[in-house]
Motif scaffolding. Structure first.
Motif, PDB file in Angstrom:
ATOM      1  N   GLY A   3      40.001   5.322 -27.684  1.00  0.00           N
ATOM      2  CA  GLY A   3      41.345   5.485 -27.142  1.00  0.00           C
ATOM      3  C   GLY A   3      41.981   4.158 -26.784  1.00  0.00           C
ATOM      4  N   SER A   4      43.289   4.084 -26.937  1.00  0.00           N
ATOM      5  CA  SER A   4      44.032   2.872 -26.610  1.00  0.00           C
ATOM      6  C   SER A   4      44.353   2.843 -25.121  1.00  0.00           C
ATOM      7  N   ARG A   5      44.045   1.746 -24.474  1.00  0.00           N
ATOM      8  CA  ARG A   5      44.356   1.597 -23.052  1.00  0.00           C
ATOM      9  C   ARG A   5      45.783   1.116 -22.821  1.00  0.00           C
ATOM     10  N   ASP A   6      46.409   0.573 -23.843  1.00  0.00           N
ATOM     11  CA  ASP A   6      47.752   0.022 -23.677  1.00  0.00           C
ATOM     12  C   ASP A   6      48.831   0.877 -24.332  1.00  0.00           C
ATOM     13  N   ASP A   7      48.466   2.029 -24.842  1.00  0.00           N
ATOM     14  CA  ASP A   7      49.441   2.939 -25.448  1.00  0.00           C
ATOM     15  C   ASP A   7      49.205   4.360 -24.926  1.00  0.00           C
ATOM     16  N   ILE A   8      49.528   4.577 -23.651  1.00  0.00           N
ATOM     17  CA  ILE A   8      49.417   5.894 -23.043  1.00  0.00           C
ATOM     18  C   ILE A   8      50.820   6.494 -22.990  1.00  0.00           C
ATOM     19  N   LYS A   9      50.987   7.619 -23.623  1.00  0.00           N
ATOM     20  CA  LYS A   9      52.308   8.238 -23.685  1.00  0.00           C
ATOM     21  C   LYS A   9      52.433   9.279 -22.572  1.00  0.00           C
ATOM     22  N   LEU A  10      53.430   9.088 -21.711  1.00  0.00           N
ATOM     23  CA  LEU A  10      53.708  10.038 -20.637  1.00  0.00           C
ATOM     24  C   LEU A  10      54.960  10.824 -20.992  1.00  0.00           C
ATOM     25  N   LEU A  48      52.918   3.629 -21.425  1.00  0.00           N
ATOM     26  CA  LEU A  48      52.326   2.936 -20.288  1.00  0.00           C
ATOM     27  C   LEU A  48      51.120   2.122 -20.727  1.00  0.00           C
ATOM     28  N   ASP A  49      50.888   1.009 -20.031  1.00  0.00           N
ATOM     29  CA  ASP A  49      49.755   0.127 -20.308  1.00  0.00           C
ATOM     30  C   ASP A  49      48.803   0.156 -19.118  1.00  0.00           C
ATOM     31  N   LEU A  50      47.645   0.773 -19.306  1.00  0.00           N
ATOM     32  CA  LEU A  50      46.681   0.896 -18.205  1.00  0.00           C
ATOM     33  C   LEU A  50      46.047  -0.436 -17.836  1.00  0.00           C
ATOM     34  N   ARG A  51      46.137  -1.418 -18.703  1.00  0.00           N
ATOM     35  CA  ARG A  51      45.506  -2.704 -18.415  1.00  0.00           C
ATOM     36  C   ARG A  51      46.309  -3.536 -17.427  1.00  0.00           C
ATOM     37  N   ASP A  52      47.572  -3.220 -17.267  1.00  0.00           N
ATOM     38  CA  ASP A  52      48.472  -4.001 -16.417  1.00  0.00           C
ATOM     39  C   ASP A  52      48.482  -3.422 -15.003  1.00  0.00           C
ATOM     40  N   SER A  53      48.130  -4.227 -14.020  1.00  0.00           N
ATOM     41  CA  SER A  53      48.089  -3.751 -12.637  1.00  0.00           C
ATOM     42  C   SER A  53      49.477  -3.407 -12.101  1.00  0.00           C
ATOM     43  N   GLU A  54      50.538  -3.895 -12.752  1.00  0.00           N
ATOM     44  CA  GLU A  54      51.886  -3.569 -12.324  1.00  0.00           C
ATOM     45  C   GLU A  54      52.194  -2.087 -12.499  1.00  0.00           C
ATOM     46  N   LEU A  55      51.353  -1.405 -13.251  1.00  0.00           N
ATOM     47  CA  LEU A  55      51.532   0.027 -13.421  1.00  0.00           C
ATOM     48  C   LEU A  55      51.503   0.743 -12.073  1.00  0.00           C
ATOM     49  N   MET A  56      50.705   0.220 -11.128  1.00  0.00           N
ATOM     50  CA  MET A  56      50.610   0.842  -9.807  1.00  0.00           C
ATOM     51  C   MET A  56      51.906   0.743  -9.030  1.00  0.00           C
ATOM     52  N   ASN A  57      52.782  -0.175  -9.452  1.00  0.00           N
ATOM     53  CA  ASN A  57      54.071  -0.347  -8.805  1.00  0.00           C
ATOM     54  C   ASN A  57      55.164   0.443  -9.505  1.00  0.00           C
ATOM     55  N   SER A  58      54.775   1.177 -10.554  1.00  0.00           N
ATOM     56  CA  SER A  58      55.743   1.933 -11.344  1.00  0.00           C
ATOM     57  C   SER A  58      55.918   3.341 -10.786  1.00  0.00           C
ATOM     58  N   LYS A  59      57.098   3.910 -10.990  1.00  0.00           N
ATOM     59  CA  LYS A  59      57.333   5.289 -10.552  1.00  0.00           C
ATOM     60  C   LYS A  59      56.556   6.278 -11.408  1.00  0.00           C
ATOM     61  N   ASP A  71      53.656  17.197 -16.143  1.00  0.00           N
ATOM     62  CA  ASP A  71      53.541  15.958 -16.917  1.00  0.00           C
ATOM     63  C   ASP A  71      52.464  16.111 -17.986  1.00  0.00           C
ATOM     64  N   VAL A  72      52.677  15.431 -19.104  1.00  0.00           N
ATOM     65  CA  VAL A  72      51.694  15.419 -20.195  1.00  0.00           C
ATOM     66  C   VAL A  72      51.322  13.974 -20.489  1.00  0.00           C
ATOM     67  N   LEU A  73      50.020  13.681 -20.483  1.00  0.00           N
ATOM     68  CA  LEU A  73      49.523  12.364 -20.859  1.00  0.00           C
ATOM     69  C   LEU A  73      48.881  12.465 -22.238  1.00  0.00           C
ATOM     70  N   TYR A  74      49.274  11.572 -23.129  1.00  0.00           N
ATOM     71  CA  TYR A  74      48.677  11.548 -24.458  1.00  0.00           C
ATOM     72  C   TYR A  74      48.108  10.156 -24.718  1.00  0.00           C
ATOM     73  N   VAL A  75      46.794  10.087 -24.926  1.00  0.00           N
ATOM     74  CA  VAL A  75      46.112   8.821 -25.179  1.00  0.00           C
ATOM     75  C   VAL A  75      46.017   8.622 -26.688  1.00  0.00           C
ATOM     76  N   GLU A  76      46.700   7.598 -27.180  1.00  0.00           N
ATOM     77  CA  GLU A  76      46.718   7.353 -28.609  1.00  0.00           C
ATOM     78  C   GLU A  76      45.411   6.687 -29.062  1.00  0.00           C
ATOM     79  N   PRO A  77      45.019   6.868 -30.333  1.00  0.00           N
ATOM     80  CA  PRO A  77      43.832   6.175 -30.848  1.00  0.00           C
ATOM     81  C   PRO A  77      44.104   4.681 -30.937  1.00  0.00           C
ATOM     82  N   ASN A  78      43.061   3.870 -30.703  1.00  0.00           N
ATOM     83  CA  ASN A  78      43.254   2.426 -30.773  1.00  0.00           C
ATOM     84  C   ASN A  78      43.222   1.925 -32.222  1.00  0.00           C
TER      85      ASN A  78
END
Length: 267
Positions: A184-191, A204-215, A223-230
């Motif tokens: 799975g891709s950690r930098d291509d998470i589709k919300l 969304l990019d799970l590798r970036d800590s700024e994600l915690m500051n995102s709404k 909500d639906v999360l889709y993890v794309e293949p890397n």
């Protein structure tokens, strides 16, 4: 012999290239990376928690309490099966108050109350006001019991999950789904998020800590999360037919070389 050794080397290079394609770096796998994180002092990141507003088809649990349990029972549906979250999802629909297509719920004795567009706290205040007209010293508690999220794609246990604590973030959702697989891709998470105007999609990019500051760090109902293949998985998929071809050619080359050697050594 040199030709046969050459064929063997070709086969070895093919295998080596496949192994190298399967290698991952730490930067590709680690969540919430930030150079400021250290083991001496904590790094504070301010969260922006979204405020959810009740929508049509949501299901609410309303608990009315009063010193007189007989009177209280007139206002409350039987929620006795809602214990520690161990409940069949179908029961939530049957035992809760569904918001109809006009945005109303229908409470016994009280009648219809419009809750569409309200927060859960606002709905609780409104229901409390309505109950107070009929019952003295009552305590009203309103909860959203239709908080459901879906996690799909390259995770170990894709499916939908019910949330019972009122909020959940992306990491908690992935934990419920068994986390992202190695493919799975950690930098291509589709919300995918439902809004009053339609579906909202963001990457969304799970590798970036700024994600915690995102709404979008905190999830909302439906909500639906889709993890794309890397990329490595895509390369692997594309290389599979090539691997078969190379293996066949290598085997053929070995047979041809063996045949040629036999012919050359035959007097």
């Amino acid at each position: 012999m040199k030709k046969r050794n050459y064929s063997l080397w070709c086969g070895a290079l093919v295998i080596l290239s496949l192994l190298l394609n399967g290698c991952y770096s730490k930067k590709e796998l680690v969540y919430l990376q930030n150079s400021e994180f250290n083991n001496e002092y904590p790094t504070t990141i301010k969260n922006r928690r979204p405020e959810y507003r009740i929508q049509i088809n949501d299901v609410l649990q309303i608990d009315v309490r009063n010193p007189d349990p007989t009177t209280t029972a007139l206002f409350s549906k039987n929620n006795g099966q809602l214990v520690n979250g161990n409940v069949n999802p179908a029961y939530l629909y049957l035992a809760g108050y569904s918001v109809d297509d006009r945005g109303f719920i229908n409470i016994p004795i009280v009648g219809t109350v419009k809750v569409d567009g309200l927060t859960v706290n606002e709905a609780e205040t409104l229901v409390q006001t309505e109950i107070d007209k009929y019952l003295n010293n009552a305590s009203v508690e309103v909860k959203l019991v239709s908080f459901k999220i879906s996690v799909l794609g390259e995770v170990k246990s894709p499916g939908y999950y019910l949330i019972y604590n009122g909020q959940a973030n992306i990491l908690e959702a992935l934990a419920m789904a068994g986390d992202i697989t190695q493919f799975g891709s950690r930098d291509d998470i589709k919300l995918i998020r439902q809004t009053s105007d339609g579906s909202e999609v963001i990457m969304l990019d799970l590798r970036d800590s700024e994600l915690m500051n995102s709404k979008y760090f905190f999830l909302l109902p439906n909500d639906v999360l889709y993890v794309e293949p890397n990329k490595e998985q895509l390369k692997r998929s594309n290389l599979e037919p090539l691997t078969i071809v190379f293996s066949a050619l290598t085997t053929l080359a070995l047979f041809v070389n063996a045949y040629v050697n036999i012919r050359n050594n035959t007097p």
